[in-house]
Enzyme design. Structure first.
Site, PDB file in Angstrom:
ATOM      1  N   LYS A 158       0.864  -1.186   0.000  1.00 52.82           N
ATOM      2  CA  LYS A 158       0.000   0.000   0.000  1.00 52.82           C
ATOM      3  C   LYS A 158       0.888   1.219   0.000  1.00 52.82           C
ATOM      4  CE  LYS A 158      -4.481   0.755   0.235  1.00 52.82           C
ATOM      5  NZ  LYS A 158      -5.488  -0.205  -0.231  1.00 52.82           N
TER       6      LYS A 158
HETATM    7  N1  GLU Z   1      -7.018  -0.076  -3.724  1.00 51.21           N
HETATM    8  C1  GLU Z   1      -7.769  -1.262  -4.044  1.00 51.21           C
HETATM    9  C2  GLU Z   1      -7.830  -2.191  -2.844  1.00 51.21           C
HETATM   10  O1  GLU Z   1      -7.701  -1.774  -1.719  1.00 51.21           O
HETATM   11  C3  GLU Z   1      -7.260  -1.926  -5.301  1.00 51.21           C
HETATM   12  C4  GLU Z   1      -5.844  -2.425  -5.241  1.00 51.21           C
HETATM   13  C5  GLU Z   1      -5.315  -2.946  -6.579  1.00 51.21           C
HETATM   14  O2  GLU Z   1      -6.075  -3.043  -7.534  1.00 51.21           O
HETATM   15  O3  GLU Z   1      -4.128  -3.252  -6.612  1.00 51.21           O
HETATM   16  O4  GLU Z   1      -8.109  -3.348  -2.984  1.00 51.21           O
END
Ligand code: GLU
Length: 418
Positions: free
Chosen positions: A108
């Site tokens: 993240k």
């Molecule tokens: N931000 C989204 C999540 O928390 C998508 C992450 C992604 O597609 O890599 O799942």
């Protein structure tokens, strides 16, 4: 007087991991490794603002685990984000990818900023500089960002372009959630809502809900909330309440979503929508509906309000919308929860399809994407459901148990280097 010790977001994430480790009888050695994040990078970087001044922003990229493949996870722009929260969300991504069987680890990123207070020009400069600062971690085989709260396909296009400029050629597979024009996937924008829709319909079937027209309330009318509301209403549910950060609107006879969308486009918010009564976000959560979709921010359903929830089913659209203390209260009350780790996994599943398409330079039509999404997410739902029923544990713990087992297997079979 007892001093109240608040549990941080990362400690909550670790507690959830510990509970899953207990269920699967994980060894202490394996637990020690998986309880921590692998890498955490903090960056402070200057951005020239439109008024000529310079502001130094702080950002992070955290990789929790990469045993099963490259790190994957979104980038969040929010004023209140901290390293602790980013670590918790990175760990959640590891379990999310493993729970639905994607060959990824979890990551993240975030920048502490308020994107609503920055111009497009400032956002572009902030994004390009942040991408440059964390570029040592990124790449199609290393770590692949995607949109999250406060970021969107445009943000991803800037990151992709920045990485491509450094490389001297277009590296489309370096981010997902890009616009279709630059190697994005059909169906990615609606994917989290579509995944949540498929799962909600599956759970209603499993629960034998016989309401003639099941009703639903959606907290948070962002990308996930809006598409979930639209797609479930197309599937025959009645959306009676929605809210955004300014408050909500409620009409037990059902909201006219097209008119509401028009109102939102004009006013920039859903509040003040006619043909509905105004309610608070707290009131929305406690409405007598069949399905509740908390799709706003974390910690909305807590020990304080969990006993007041009247929905038969909760589809947890936002990451960590339900606080850990609320889980047992909901479980005992017989409220069926589709936990975040799978409820919003449609986003990362279609991100995976996007990455595969970019690597092959061969693109699929939306129908094929949606069919594949349905297959992956429904299979995960029934695997988790069987674990939940067999082990007599709630859906979240079952999802974590499956996911942690998969990551532990990969970590163990690879062994410890050197
Ligand atoms: N931000 C989204 C999540 O928390 C998508 C992450 C992604 O597609 O890599 O799942």
């Amino acid at each position: 007087m007892a001093v109240e010790t608040r549990v941080t977001a990362f400690q909550s994430a670790q507690q959830r991991f510990d509970a899953a480790a207990e269920v699967i009888g994980l060894s202490d050695d394996a637990r020690r490794g998986l309880r921590e994040v692998k890498r955490e990078l903090t960056v402070h970087f200057p951005v020239r603002l439109d008024n000529g001044g310079v502001h130094v922003f702080t950002g992070w990229r955290v990789q929790h685990n990469i045993s099963r493949g490259p790190a994957k996870g979104g980038i969040r722009y929010h004023p209140l984000v901290t390293l602790d929260l980013v670590k918790a969300l990175a760990m959640l991504m590891t379990w999310k990818c493993a729970a639905v069987g994607l060959p990824y680890g979890g990551a993240k990123g975030a920048v502490a900023c308020d994107p609503l207070k920055l111009s497009q020009n400032e956002l572009e400069h902030l994004t390009r500089r942040y991408a440059t600062e964390i570029a040592i971690l990124l790449g199609p085989e290393k770590d692949i960002p995607a949109p999250d709260m406060g970021t969107n396909p445009q943000t991803m296009a800037w990151i992709m372009d920045t990485i491509s400029m450094h490389s001297g050629h277009s590296v489309t597979a370096s981010v997902t959630g890009k616009p279709v024009d630059v190697g994005g996937s059909e169906g990615r924008v609606d994917a989290p809502g579509r995944g949540a829709t498929y799962l909600t319909l599956e759970a209603l079937k499993y629960l034998h809900v016989e309401d003639e027209i099941p009703t639903m309330a959606v907290q948070g009318y962002g990308q996930v909330g809006r598409s979930t509301a639209r797609l479930l209403s197309e599937a025959g549910l009645r959306v009676v309440a929605v809210s955004d950060s300014k408050g909500g609107v409620y009409n037990p006879k059902g909201l006219d979503l097209a008119a509401l969308e028009e109102h939102r486009q004009v006013r920039g918010s859903i509040s003040g929508f006619k043909k509905a009564e105004n309610i608070t976000n707290e009131e929305l959560l406690e409405l007598p509906v069949t399905v509740l979709v908390p799709a706003a921010v974390q910690d909305q359903i807590t020990a304080d309000n969990a006993a007041k929830i009247r929905a038969r089913l909760i589809t947890e659209g936002a990451n960590a919308a339900i606080a850990p203390e609320a889980d047992p209260i909901l479980h005992e009350a017989g409220t069926f929860v589709i936990p975040d780790i799978i409820a919003n996994a449609g986003g990362v599943i279609v991100s995976y399809f996007e990455w595969v398409q970019d690597l092959q330079a061969f693109f699929w039509e939306e129908e094929e994407i949606n069919t594949k999404l349905h297959h992956v997410i429904t299979r995960a739902f029934y695997e988790i459901l069987h674990t939940s029923v067999n082990k007599r544990i709630d859906m979240r713990l079952a999802a974590y148990a499956l996911a942690v087992q998969r990551v532990a297997n990969a970590t163990t079979v690879r062994g410890i280097y050197p």
